[in-house]
Design an enzyme around this catalytic site. Structure first.
Site, PDB file in Angstrom:
ATOM      1  N   SER A 257       0.856  -1.187   0.000  1.00 54.20           N
ATOM      2  CA  SER A 257       0.000   0.000   0.000  1.00 54.20           C
ATOM      3  C   SER A 257       0.891   1.236   0.000  1.00 54.20           C
ATOM      4  O   SER A 257       2.127   1.129   0.025  1.00 54.20           O
ATOM      5  CB  SER A 257      -0.915   0.008   1.232  1.00 54.20           C
ATOM      6  OG  SER A 257      -0.149   0.151   2.413  1.00 54.20           O
ATOM      7  N   LYS A 258       0.264   2.404   0.015  1.00 58.68           N
ATOM      8  CA  LYS A 258       1.021   3.653  -0.042  1.00 58.68           C
ATOM      9  C   LYS A 258       1.963   3.816   1.154  1.00 58.68           C
ATOM     10  O   LYS A 258       2.985   4.497   1.048  1.00 58.68           O
ATOM     11  CB  LYS A 258       0.054   4.840  -0.106  1.00 58.68           C
ATOM     12  CG  LYS A 258      -0.696   4.933  -1.433  1.00 58.68           C
ATOM     13  CD  LYS A 258      -1.599   6.148  -1.461  1.00 58.68           C
ATOM     14  CE  LYS A 258      -2.331   6.265  -2.794  1.00 58.68           C
ATOM     15  NZ  LYS A 258      -3.225   7.449  -2.834  1.00 58.68           N
ATOM     16  N   ARG A 259       1.626   3.196   2.276  1.00 54.02           N
ATOM     17  CA  ARG A 259       2.491   3.374   3.447  1.00 54.02           C
ATOM     18  C   ARG A 259       3.852   2.706   3.270  1.00 54.02           C
ATOM     19  O   ARG A 259       4.773   2.961   4.047  1.00 54.02           O
ATOM     20  CB  ARG A 259       1.806   2.835   4.702  1.00 54.02           C
ATOM     21  CG  ARG A 259       1.632   1.325   4.758  1.00 54.02           C
ATOM     22  CD  ARG A 259       1.056   0.901   6.112  1.00 54.02           C
ATOM     23  NE  ARG A 259       0.833  -0.524   6.204  1.00 54.02           N
ATOM     24  CZ  ARG A 259      -0.259  -1.144   5.785  1.00 54.02           C
ATOM     25  NH1 ARG A 259      -1.224  -0.438   5.208  1.00 54.02           N
ATOM     26  NH2 ARG A 259      -0.401  -2.445   5.911  1.00 54.02           N
ATOM     27  N   HIS A 260       3.975   1.849   2.273  1.00 60.05           N
ATOM     28  CA  HIS A 260       5.253   1.182   2.034  1.00 60.05           C
ATOM     29  C   HIS A 260       6.148   1.978   1.086  1.00 60.05           C
ATOM     30  O   HIS A 260       7.228   1.512   0.715  1.00 60.05           O
ATOM     31  CB  HIS A 260       5.018  -0.221   1.460  1.00 60.05           C
ATOM     32  CG  HIS A 260       4.310  -1.122   2.412  1.00 60.05           C
ATOM     33  ND1 HIS A 260       3.078  -1.671   2.156  1.00 60.05           N
ATOM     34  CD2 HIS A 260       4.656  -1.555   3.652  1.00 60.05           C
ATOM     35  CE1 HIS A 260       2.698  -2.410   3.185  1.00 60.05           C
ATOM     36  NE2 HIS A 260       3.630  -2.355   4.104  1.00 60.05           N
TER      37      HIS A 260
END
Length: 334
Positions: A257-260
């Protein structure tokens, strides 16, 4: 050619609701290598039935990203072909004909369960898969009078009745011998209450018409296979060979996801100037096809491609994955 003399045909079938990320790209690369190494034909099909989530600009971006990686296809929305249209949103009349056939066989029934009903069923001891808990069959045995009464209050979805006594066995090209009990899959939706045809039916109808012989897709769809095998049997069609590639997880072990970070191809290309060949080499290393990270074009992997070499377990990105991907190390072992 297959053993029966049929041409080998595979497909990419992305949903244009977001940008192509590393996990999707690895599955696309493996699907392309499987078919092209056998001298087969590739089809690009856009699974855009949910028009609220899918956008034309994302469909165009997906096609551009695949071509940038070095992946091509013989039939698709941009090149045409004998099985057009290649967007599911343009194929609804075909799906209705399949639904009519299943209705004629008595394999479908209306389901009046609400979201609250389904959430309550989630705590019951039923099988769990990519679509959530297996449906407990609440509406399967309703009488005609009960259905008529519920129809006054709610538009139903349509469910396919699974054979609860059956066991669905298949030899997965990556996962190996696999079996699912029909009861654990549960009766599944083939048309939603809002009239949108569901994934399971659309993908089977399309793969039959497009003469797909080999399906390589993500591991998260492995437990969709028994449902699709049941549809193939009901429709009197031969199913394709299946292979399910490992998921790519973030360094924390969760789905990408974007958090990665910049996990989409367009971000890696535009913000970090990562070359397509570097991404291909990185994905080949992640998948287990190459013992080191180096710049590669997909065609350079064809001669040594071996589906049995693909990892069966989910692949977790290393802590230093951005450094590795951007060229900081070429000799890393997994």
């Amino acid at each position: 050619m297959t053993s029966s003399g049929q041409a080998v045909r595979g497909r990419f079938a992305p949903t244009p609701s977001g940008r192509l990320h590393l996990g999707n790209a690895m599955t696309a690369l493996l699907a392309w290598l499987q078919i092209r190494s056998a001298g087969g034909e590739m089809v690009l099909r856009l699974e855009d039935l949910d028009r609220q989530r899918c956008r034309p600009e994302l469909a165009k971006l997906l096609q551009g990203e695949l071509r940038w990686l070095g992946l091509d296809w013989d039939e698709g929305p941009d090149v045409g072909g004998p099985h057009a249209p290649y967007e599911q949103s343009g194929r609804t009349a075909r799906y209705e004909r399949v639904l009519d056939e299943l209705q004629r066989q008595g394999r479908l029934y209306p389901c009046y369960c609400s979201r609250a009903d389904l959430q309550a069923a989630a705590s019951a001891p039923h099988g769990l898969d990519a679509e959530g808990p297996a449906y407990p069959g609440t509406c399967r045995q309703l009488t005609a009078a009960e259905r008529a009464e519920r129809a006054l209050r709610k538009t139903p979805s349509l469910r396919f009745a699974m054979d609860e006594e059956a066991t669905y066995r298949f030899e997965d090209g990556i996962a190996g011998e696999t079996a699912f009990a029909g009861a654990s899959s549960g009766d599944f939706v083939v048309r939603r209450a809002d009239g949108i045809v569901a994934y399971q039916l659309a993908v089977v109808a399309d793969d039959i018409e497009m003469e797909i012989t080999d399906v390589l897709r993500g591991w998260d769809l492995l437990d969709s296979t028994p449902r699709q095998l049941a549809l193939y049997a009901a429709l009197g069609a031969t199913p394709p060979r299946f292979a399910h590639s490992p998921l790519v997880l973030g360094a924390d072990g969760s789905r990408l996801s974007k958090r990665h970070g910049a996990v989409s191809l367009s971000e890696l290309r535009e913000q970090y100037d990562v070359r397509a060949e570097r991404i291909v080499g990185f994905l080949a290393w992640l998948a287990g096809l190459h013992d080191r990270i180096e710049e590669l074009k997909p065609v350079e992997l064809l001669a040594t491609f071996d589906l049995s070499a693909v990892r069966r377990q989910a692949v977790t990105l290393p802590d230093r994955w951005m450094e590795l991907l951007s060229g900081g190390d070429t000799g890393t072992t997994f």
